[in-house]
Scaffold this motif. Structure first.
Motif, PDB file in Angstrom:
ATOM      1  N   GLY A   1      30.051  33.852  48.258  1.00 28.40           N
ATOM      2  CA  GLY A   1      29.861  35.124  47.580  1.00 28.40           C
ATOM      3  C   GLY A   1      30.776  36.187  48.146  1.00 28.40           C
ATOM      4  O   GLY A   1      31.696  35.910  48.913  1.00 28.40           O
ATOM      5  N   LYS A   2      30.531  37.411  47.772  1.00 30.20           N
ATOM      6  CA  LYS A   2      31.341  38.517  48.255  1.00 30.20           C
ATOM      7  C   LYS A   2      30.851  38.983  49.620  1.00 30.20           C
ATOM      8  O   LYS A   2      29.654  38.934  49.911  1.00 30.20           O
ATOM      9  CB  LYS A   2      31.295  39.675  47.266  1.00 30.20           C
TER      10      LYS A   2
ATOM     11  N   LYS B   1      34.556  35.045  48.785  1.00 29.68           N
ATOM     12  CA  LYS B   1      35.551  35.251  47.742  1.00 29.68           C
ATOM     13  C   LYS B   1      35.512  36.709  47.278  1.00 29.68           C
ATOM     14  O   LYS B   1      34.608  37.471  47.618  1.00 29.68           O
ATOM     15  CB  LYS B   1      35.297  34.316  46.562  1.00 29.68           C
ATOM     16  N   GLY B   2      36.537  37.055  46.529  1.00 30.66           N
ATOM     17  CA  GLY B   2      36.587  38.407  45.999  1.00 30.66           C
ATOM     18  C   GLY B   2      37.316  39.362  46.922  1.00 30.66           C
ATOM     19  O   GLY B   2      37.969  38.980  47.888  1.00 30.66           O
ATOM     20  N   ARG B   3      37.174  40.635  46.627  1.00 31.54           N
ATOM     21  CA  ARG B   3      37.880  41.681  47.358  1.00 31.54           C
ATOM     22  C   ARG B   3      37.126  42.042  48.641  1.00 31.54           C
ATOM     23  O   ARG B   3      35.904  42.199  48.637  1.00 31.54           O
ATOM     24  CB  ARG B   3      38.039  42.913  46.482  1.00 31.54           C
ATOM     25  N   ILE B   4      37.864  42.179  49.731  1.00 25.99           N
ATOM     26  CA  ILE B   4      37.289  42.609  51.004  1.00 25.99           C
ATOM     27  C   ILE B   4      36.905  44.078  50.885  1.00 25.99           C
ATOM     28  O   ILE B   4      37.698  44.892  50.404  1.00 25.99           O
ATOM     29  CB  ILE B   4      38.292  42.409  52.157  1.00 25.99           C
ATOM     30  N   PRO B   5      35.696  44.458  51.308  1.00 23.16           N
ATOM     31  CA  PRO B   5      35.272  45.863  51.195  1.00 23.16           C
ATOM     32  C   PRO B   5      36.241  46.801  51.903  1.00 23.16           C
ATOM     33  O   PRO B   5      36.811  46.468  52.946  1.00 23.16           O
ATOM     34  CB  PRO B   5      33.895  45.868  51.869  1.00 23.16           C
TER      35      PRO B   5
ATOM     36  N   PRO C   1      39.874  30.895  51.128  1.00 27.53           N
ATOM     37  CA  PRO C   1      41.019  30.929  50.197  1.00 27.53           C
ATOM     38  C   PRO C   1      40.877  31.932  49.061  1.00 27.53           C
ATOM     39  O   PRO C   1      41.885  32.409  48.538  1.00 27.53           O
ATOM     40  CB  PRO C   1      41.059  29.486  49.658  1.00 27.53           C
ATOM     41  N   ASP C   2      39.651  32.267  48.690  1.00 27.79           N
ATOM     42  CA  ASP C   2      39.455  33.135  47.530  1.00 27.79           C
ATOM     43  C   ASP C   2      39.216  34.589  47.902  1.00 27.79           C
ATOM     44  O   ASP C   2      38.807  35.389  47.059  1.00 27.79           O
ATOM     45  CB  ASP C   2      38.286  32.623  46.679  1.00 27.79           C
ATOM     46  N   LEU C   3      39.463  34.946  49.169  1.00 22.77           N
ATOM     47  CA  LEU C   3      39.363  36.345  49.586  1.00 22.77           C
ATOM     48  C   LEU C   3      40.691  37.046  49.356  1.00 22.77           C
ATOM     49  O   LEU C   3      41.765  36.442  49.497  1.00 22.77           O
ATOM     50  CB  LEU C   3      38.999  36.450  51.064  1.00 22.77           C
ATOM     51  N   CYS C   4      40.641  38.330  49.057  1.00 19.78           N
ATOM     52  CA  CYS C   4      41.875  39.087  48.859  1.00 19.78           C
ATOM     53  C   CYS C   4      41.631  40.545  49.204  1.00 19.78           C
ATOM     54  O   CYS C   4      40.496  40.962  49.442  1.00 19.78           O
ATOM     55  CB  CYS C   4      42.378  38.951  47.418  1.00 19.78           C
ATOM     56  N   GLY C   5      42.701  41.290  49.235  1.00 23.81           N
ATOM     57  CA  GLY C   5      42.607  42.702  49.587  1.00 23.81           C
ATOM     58  C   GLY C   5      42.869  42.913  51.063  1.00 23.81           C
ATOM     59  O   GLY C   5      42.736  42.009  51.873  1.00 23.81           O
ATOM     60  N   ALA C   6      43.229  44.143  51.417  1.00 23.39           N
ATOM     61  CA  ALA C   6      43.554  44.472  52.808  1.00 23.39           C
ATOM     62  C   ALA C   6      42.395  44.084  53.729  1.00 23.39           C
ATOM     63  O   ALA C   6      41.222  44.275  53.379  1.00 23.39           O
ATOM     64  CB  ALA C   6      43.831  45.969  52.922  1.00 23.39           C
TER      65      ALA C   6
ATOM     66  N   CYS D   1      44.882  41.676  45.895  1.00 25.73           N
ATOM     67  CA  CYS D   1      44.225  40.893  44.850  1.00 25.73           C
ATOM     68  C   CYS D   1      45.103  40.883  43.594  1.00 25.73           C
ATOM     69  O   CYS D   1      45.709  41.899  43.232  1.00 25.73           O
ATOM     70  CB  CYS D   1      42.855  41.488  44.520  1.00 25.73           C
ATOM     71  N   LYS D   2      45.164  39.746  42.954  1.00 25.81           N
ATOM     72  CA  LYS D   2      45.980  39.609  41.753  1.00 25.81           C
ATOM     73  C   LYS D   2      45.154  39.974  40.520  1.00 25.81           C
ATOM     74  O   LYS D   2      43.964  39.664  40.447  1.00 25.81           O
ATOM     75  CB  LYS D   2      46.501  38.178  41.627  1.00 25.81           C
ATOM     76  N   PRO D   3      45.776  40.605  39.539  1.00 25.79           N
ATOM     77  CA  PRO D   3      45.048  40.922  38.300  1.00 25.79           C
ATOM     78  C   PRO D   3      44.709  39.643  37.556  1.00 25.79           C
ATOM     79  O   PRO D   3      45.423  38.643  37.658  1.00 25.79           O
ATOM     80  CB  PRO D   3      46.044  41.779  37.517  1.00 25.79           C
ATOM     81  N   PRO D   4      43.618  39.627  36.824  1.00 17.25           N
ATOM     82  CA  PRO D   4      43.225  38.407  36.090  1.00 17.25           C
ATOM     83  C   PRO D   4      44.270  38.039  35.038  1.00 17.25           C
ATOM     84  O   PRO D   4      44.839  38.907  34.372  1.00 17.25           O
ATOM     85  CB  PRO D   4      41.883  38.800  35.446  1.00 17.25           C
ATOM     86  N   LYS D   5      44.517  36.746  34.899  1.00 15.29           N
ATOM     87  CA  LYS D   5      45.529  36.264  33.950  1.00 15.29           C
ATOM     88  C   LYS D   5      44.851  35.812  32.669  1.00 15.29           C
ATOM     89  O   LYS D   5      43.751  35.277  32.682  1.00 15.29           O
ATOM     90  CB  LYS D   5      46.314  35.089  34.552  1.00 15.29           C
ATOM     91  N   LYS D   6      45.562  36.009  31.592  1.00 13.45           N
ATOM     92  CA  LYS D   6      45.059  35.514  30.328  1.00 13.45           C
ATOM     93  C   LYS D   6      45.207  33.999  30.267  1.00 13.45           C
ATOM     94  O   LYS D   6      46.121  33.443  30.872  1.00 13.45           O
ATOM     95  CB  LYS D   6      45.824  36.164  29.173  1.00 13.45           C
TER      96      LYS D   6
END
Length: 643
Positions: A188-189, A209-213, A228-233, A238-243
Motif C-alpha cells: 500500500g501507500k 507503492k505510490g508517491r512518497i509523502p 519498485p513501485d514507489l516514486c517521488g522525492a 512519479c510518471k504520469p499515467p499512460k494511455k
C-alpha cells in the motif's frame, strides 16, 4: 429474663471482638509479585534455557545490575526486558507483563524464533522502545496494534513476515522518532507521517507503492529502496499515467529492440566460436573465478544518473585511494571484476573481487555508515590510510555516495581466526597449535596497542574486535580489520551489533570506556585458548565464556579449559595458563579493576612458547591455586576470580 441477659452480655461482647479480629487477620488474596509474574511469563515460552537463572528467591535487580538474565534494571527497579538471541519460541504473554508493578519501558525479543501474529503490545502502554526485528512474526498488523502507546519512541519490526498495510495507530504516535520495518511484505501507500526529526526511518525492501509523502521527501533515499513501485522525492519523480494504446506501443517497441539485441548476440557468439584467436583472448583475460554475484553498485553505475554525473565531472562517483603503494584502478575496473561472496555480517556484505590484472581485493559494502558528513568521512579515511603496522589490514581505497559506501582492502589468504577456530576443516588438517596461537595473540595485542597510540582521543580505537575481524596471512600472522570505524557508523546500529557495545559497562550503564576494547581482547584470548565460540558476540552483557573458565579452573583440573585441538603444547602449559589469566584480567566485568592496554600488552609480550624451567606441570598439578602459585607468583599479576 433480664437478669439472664445481663449475665451473658460480657460473653457476647467478647465473641463479637473475636469475630472482628479474625476477619481483620484473614488476608485478602495477595497480588502476585513481579518475580511470580515473570516466571509465569517464562512458562509461556519454549526453549527457554537461556532464562534458567530466573529464580523467585533471587531479587530481580541490584541497583542498575540485573540478577536475572535478560532484565534491564535502573535504581533497583525493573526497567525492561532484553531477550535477544536466546533461541526463544512459544508465545509472548503480554497480558502477564502488563500486570507488573511498574510499566515496562523497553521490550526486545529480537533474533529469536517466534511464529504467528504480532503480540498485543498495545497492552504495554508505558513502553518507550519496542524491538521485534528478526523474530519470525508474520501476518497483518491490526490497525489498532499501537493504540494508546503515547510514550513510544522506537519501533523495530524489520526482517519478519508482516504483510498488509502499516497500521493507522502507528502513524498517530507523536513521539515516534525511530521506525524500522525493512525486509517485510508490507504494501500500500506509505502513510503521511507528520514532519519530525527522524533518527531512524527505514521502509526498504517491502511492497510499498505510490508517491512518497511530502513530509518524508528529505529522508535518505536508502530508506525507500527495494520498493519498485514507489516514486517521488527522494526517489525518481512519479510518471504520469499512460494511455493504453501508448503502453501497448511502448511494449511492442521494447520487444522489437530485445529481439534485435538477442539476434545480434547470437551472430556475435557464432562468429567468436569460429575465431582462431579465442584461446589467446581467454589467456589474456586470465582464469577469473566463477561469478557468484555482482555488486549492487553495478546497477547504480549503469543508471542514467551515473553517466550524467560523469559528464559533469563529478568526483564523488570515483574511487578514493588512501595509499600510494598499491596499483591504481578505476571504478569501472572494479565493477567489471568477478565477485565472490565471502560473507554477510551485521554491517553489510563482503566480496572477493579479482581484477583483470589478477589483483585480488576485498570489498566491504557498508549499509549503516551515515554518522558523519562527506568532509568528515574523507578526513577520517585519509587518516586511516596513513596508518602503517604489520598487524593492521591496510585500507586501500573507498567509495562514498548516498547510495553506496564501500571499503576496499587487500585479500588475505587464510581467512579469519573465527573460521580457523570454528569452521569445518579439510580432512587431515591440524588445528592451530600453541606457538601459532601465541603468535596470533601477540600480533593482535601489538595491533591494538598501535591503535590506542594513534587514536588517543577515541574511546574505542578499534570498537569491533572479535575473531571474525582477525584475518590470517600466509604465515598465520594476524591482521586486524574493521578498526576505528565507530565515528562513522550509525549509532543505533553500532550499539546493537558492534563487539565493544556488548561489554558489561555498556550493558549496565550504556557507556563505553577506554578499557572496553581491552574487554574485547580478553574475550578473544579466552576464545583462542578454549576453542569455544563466545556468546558475547551475539548477546549484549553476556559473559558466559569468562564465567565458564572461572568455574572450571576453580572446580576442575585446569587442563580441561584448553582446546583439545591445540597441539604442540608440551612444556608450554605454564605459559598457556599465564595467558589464560591475562584473558581473565582483560575481561574483568568491572572496568575499574580491569587492566588497561599497557598492562595487557606488557604481560602478553613476556609470554614464551615453553615454560622457563622446561618442566611439564600437567603431569602432577591438578589444582588451580597450586598451579598459579608455581607459575604466577608475581604480585603485579594477581587477580581475583569472581564466583
Amino acid at each position: 429474663m433480664s437478669h439472664n441477659n445481663n449475665y451473658y452480655k460480657p460473653y457476647q461482647c467478647l465473641l463479637t471482638l473475636l469475630i472482628v479480629l479474625l476477619l481483620r487477620s484473614t488476608p485478602a488474596s495477595a497480588a502476585p509479585t513481579d518475580a511470580e509474574l515473570l516466571l509465569k511469563f517464562k512458562s509461556s515460552l519454549s526453549n527457554a534455557a537461556a532464562l534458567s537463572d530466573w529464580n523467585a528467591s533471587v531479587p530481580l535487580c541490584n541497583g542498575n545490575k540485573n540478577n536475572w538474565s535478560g532484565l534491564t534494571c535502573m535504581n533497583g527497579n525493573l526497567y525492561g526486558l532484553r531477550l535477544e538471541n536466546m533461541g526463544l519460541m512459544g508465545v509472548i504473554d503480554v497480558e502477564t507483563l502488563s500486570q507488573l508493578s511498574s510499566d515496562l519501558r523497553s521490550l526486545s525479543v529480537m533474533y529469536n524464533s517466534f511464529t504467528g501474529a504480532i503480540p498485543p503490545v498495545g497492552r504495554l502502554g508505558g513502553l518507550r522502545a519496542l524491538f521485534l526485528s528478526h523474530s519470525g512474526f508474520s501476518g497483518k498488523i491490526p490497525h489498532d496494534a499501537f493504540e494508546g502507546m503515547k510514550y513510544l519512541k522506537k519501533v523495530y519490526l524489520a526482517r519478519n513476515g508482516f504483510g498488509g498495510r502499516l497500521p493507522s495507530s502507528l502513524v498517530g504516535l507523536s513521539k515516534l522518532v525511530e521506525l524500522d520495518v525493512e525486509g517485510n511484505q508490507l504494501g500500500g501507500k506509505i502513510p503521511g507521517f507528520e514532519q519530525r526529526d527522524w533518527r531512524v526511518l527505514n521502509f526498504a525492501n517491502n511492497r510499498f507503492k505510490g508517491r512518497i509523502p511530502a513530509s518524508l521527501s528529505k529522508i535518505d533515499r536508502s530508506a525507500f529502496l527495494g520498493n519498485p513501485d514507489l516514486c517521488g522525492a527522494p526517489l525518481s519523480a512519479c510518471k504520469p499515467p499512460k494511455k493504453p494504446f501508448i503502453t501497448i506501443a511502448i511494449v511492442l517497441s521494447i520487444a522489437a529492440i530485445i529481439a534485435t539485441i538477442a539476434l545480434f548476440i547470437f551472430f556475435l557468439r557464432a562468429r567468436r566460436a569460429q575465431s582462431p584467436n579465442r584461446k589467446s583472448i581467454s589467456k589474456h583475460l586470465g582464469q577469473a573465478p566463477k561469478v557468484y554475484k555482482k555488486f549492487a553498485l553495478w546497477d547504480t553505475a549503469r543508471s542514467p544518473d551515473y553517466y550524467d554525473d560523469k559528464k559533469k565531472g563529478d568526483r564523488n562517483r570515483s574511487l578514493h585511494f588512501v595509499r600510494n603503494d598499491r596499483e591504481r584502478f578505476e571504478l569501472e575496473d572494479l565493477l567489471r571484476a568477478s565477485a565472490e561472496v565471502l560473507g554477510s555480517g551485521s554491517f553489510g556484505s563482503s566480496y572477493k573481487a579479482v581484477l583483470f590484472s589478477g589483483q585480488a581485493l576485498v570489498v566491504k559494502r557498508f549499509r549503516y555508515m551515515n554518522n558523519v558528513g562527506r568532509e568528515e568521512l574523507h578526513a577520517h579515511m585519509a587518516r586511516l590510510g596513513r596508518l602503517s603496522h604489520p598487524n593492521l589490514l591496510p585500507l586501500v581505497a573507498y567509495y562514498y555516495t548516498k547510495e553506496e559506501k564501500l571499503l576496499i582492502s587487500d585479500f588475505v589468504e587464510n581467512g579469519s581466526l573465527a573460521s580457523r577456530l570454528h569452521g569445518k576443516r579439510p580432512a587431515g588438517e591440524q588445528g592451530l597449535d600453541w606457538p601459532t596461537r601465541l603468535n596470533i595473540v601477540k600480533g593482535v595485542s601489538r595491533g591494538l596497542s598501535y591503535l590506542y597510540r594513534e587514536f588517543p582521543n577515541l574511546t574505542l580505537p578499534h570498537g569491533h574486535l572479535k575473531s571474525s575481524n582477525v584475518l590470517l596471512d600466509r604465515g598465520f600472522n594476524p591482521l586486524l580489520s574493521e578498526y576505528a570505524l565507530t565515528p562513522l557508523l550509525n549509532i543505533t546500529h553500532a550499539h546493537q551489533f558492534m563487539a565493544a557495545f556488548k561489554s558489561p559497562e555498556f550493558s549496565h550503564r550504556d557507556r563505553a570506556s577506554k578499557k572496553t576494547d581491552v574487554w574485547s581482547l580478553g574475550i578473544l584470548i579466552l576464545e583462542l585458548l578454549t576453542g569455544k565460540f563466545p556468546a558475547n558476540y551475539l548477546k549484549r552483557g553476556t559473559a558466559d565464556l569468562a564465567a565458564w573458565v572461572n568455574s572450571v579452573v576453580r572446580e576442575e583440573w585446569t587442563g580441561e579449559v584448553f582446546d583439545k585441538e591445540m597441539c604442540g603444547t608440551r612444556r608450554g602449559e605454564g605459559e598457556m595458563l599465564k595467558l589464560l589469566k591475562i584473558g581473565l584480567c582483560c575481561c574483568e566485568a568491572s572496568s575499574e579493576r580491569r587492566w588497561d592496554w599497557r598492562q595487557a600488552s606488557e604481560k602478553i609480550e613476556e609470554l614464551m612458547e615453553r615454560d622457563n624451567d622446561g618442566e611439564d606441570y600437567s603431569s602432577y598439578v591438578t589444582d588451580w591455586d597450586v598451579y598459579s602459585s608455581m607459575v604466577l607468583s608475581d604480585e603485579d599479576f594477581s587477580f581475583s576470580v569472581k564466583n
